[in-house]
Design an enzyme around this catalytic site. Sequence first.
Site, PDB file in Angstrom:
ATOM      1  N   ASP A 135      13.056  64.892  30.890  1.00 11.88           N
ATOM      2  CA  ASP A 135      13.920  63.744  31.252  1.00 11.88           C
ATOM      3  C   ASP A 135      14.711  63.093  30.252  1.00 11.88           C
ATOM      4  O   ASP A 135      14.078  62.478  29.173  1.00 11.88           O
ATOM      5  CB  ASP A 135      13.043  62.558  31.940  1.00 11.88           C
ATOM      6  CG  ASP A 135      13.840  61.375  32.723  1.00 11.88           C
ATOM      7  OD1 ASP A 135      15.089  61.365  32.130  1.00 11.88           O
ATOM      8  OD2 ASP A 135      13.521  60.870  33.373  1.00 11.88           O
ATOM      9  N   HIS A 136      16.141  63.149  29.966  1.00  8.71           N
ATOM     10  CA  HIS A 136      16.908  62.810  28.732  1.00  8.71           C
ATOM     11  C   HIS A 136      16.777  61.306  28.747  1.00  8.71           C
ATOM     12  O   HIS A 136      17.217  60.884  27.698  1.00  8.71           O
ATOM     13  CB  HIS A 136      18.344  63.301  28.918  1.00  8.71           C
ATOM     14  CG  HIS A 136      18.883  63.805  27.646  1.00  8.71           C
ATOM     15  ND1 HIS A 136      18.146  63.259  26.058  1.00  8.71           N
ATOM     16  CD2 HIS A 136      19.799  64.466  27.058  1.00  8.71           C
ATOM     17  CE1 HIS A 136      18.994  63.636  25.233  1.00  8.71           C
ATOM     18  NE2 HIS A 136      19.844  64.204  25.783  1.00  8.71           N
ATOM     19  N   ARG A 137      16.268  60.388  29.597  1.00 10.94           N
ATOM     20  CA  ARG A 137      16.553  59.137  29.694  1.00 10.94           C
ATOM     21  C   ARG A 137      15.102  58.673  28.675  1.00 10.94           C
ATOM     22  O   ARG A 137      15.192  57.612  28.128  1.00 10.94           O
ATOM     23  CB  ARG A 137      16.115  58.421  31.021  1.00 10.94           C
ATOM     24  CG  ARG A 137      17.365  58.632  31.827  1.00 10.94           C
ATOM     25  CD  ARG A 137      17.126  58.170  33.411  1.00 10.94           C
ATOM     26  NE  ARG A 137      15.678  58.795  34.003  1.00 10.94           N
ATOM     27  CZ  ARG A 137      15.360  58.599  34.830  1.00 10.94           C
ATOM     28  NH1 ARG A 137      15.736  57.535  35.629  1.00 10.94           N
ATOM     29  NH2 ARG A 137      14.294  59.241  35.388  1.00 10.94           N
TER      30      ARG A 137
END
Length: 440
Positions: A412-414
């Site tokens: 998850d790039h967040r």
Amino acid sequence: MTISVKVPDLGVDAAEVIELLVKPGETVKKEQPIAVLESDKASLELPAPEDGVFVSWSVAVGTSVKEGDALCVIEVAGADAAEAAEKPAEAKSEVASEPKASAEPVQEAKAPPTAKPAEPKVADKPAVVSVAETAPSKAVHAGPAVRRLARELGVDLAALPSGQGPNGRLLKEDVHTWVKSRLSQAPASGGGSGMNFGELPPEPDYTKWGEITLTPRSRIQRKSAENLARSSLMVPQVTQFDLADITELEAFRLTQRDRFKADGLSLTMTALAAKTVAYLLREMPQFNASLSRDGESLVLKQYVNLGIAVDTPNGLMVPVLHNADRMSLREIAEQLGVLAEQARSGKLPPAAMQGASFTISSLGGIGGTAFTPLVNWPEVAILGLSRASKAPVWNGSAFEPRLQLPLSLSYDHRVIDGAAAARFTTRLAALMADIRQLLI
């Protein structure tokens, strides 16, 4: 005398009857399976509570039932008949599903047939709906399953009108219908395509080009598809690829294989990878976390529960190794064998599929060089393992054959940036190249 058999505690709100195993007039033995139920992620065999003659069913295939509902009538004899009539049959065994770490409970109440709307398409369900413009929260009449669905979709139940259930109780259909109506009002997107977010073009008539066959999908497959679609829409995912030199690790595995086999255990590369990943997640806890709904906090888990994807005849299921960081390699191998056998034979308990904080999906037994696994929300990362192969590697003076294991880390790039993901796979590769580092 005759007894009415009740549905036992299923561990979920409700389940669907998918198979009736006996017919009226047949003789049944105590503990003999008489029916099979299926929930979102598990199948359950219900046994007969006593010896007797089967009289009649109170349900049919496709009926949704919950704890305490009448299941069937059996004619029994003996002093224990009255006691048997007072207690429901106990679920004999249970089976998982897909991976998700994140399945929804089955609907606990049904709307009147005349009021039930059409089920929205899968693509309509996973979207997160903004509720910034809705009315302030107020008391609502809804069950736990509906409230959980609303939280996952970002819906304020106070914004919905009265539901279709008894006394205006909100049902899952009410939430899905409201979400679909909001999506249809969203601004057009897709570069001027004129399509609203969440909409799909009409399905073509496939019969125009030839004969077709419709094959019904199991509930497990349907719910897995919903969860994966939701994850792909909610989570901005990136995949980091790497290679681990497992030449020495494989040599170690082969030296220990017979010792494990003598105890009825199988020492696989997946077990070794699970042991290594459990260790690494303690070093890099952001990969063992979840992002809070409001995005303001990172939920760092003080436990390491590894979901291990298993290919079964019923579809992909993800049993969980709870507290894997506290297990020895032998314990991991033993538990993996038990869970995999339960999943494939249809006896995996629902509790064994819940609580994963990180997932491992191995396709090494099938093949392939790399793939992009989907993050199982609310987890923030998943590790894919492909088939290891020998390749020439330069050692400083010459090329030598080394066994290379492809790693595919989706995240998850967040929560995780590319640098952190690269450090994770690099560290994992180093640990697998020399597993003795786990002792330090």
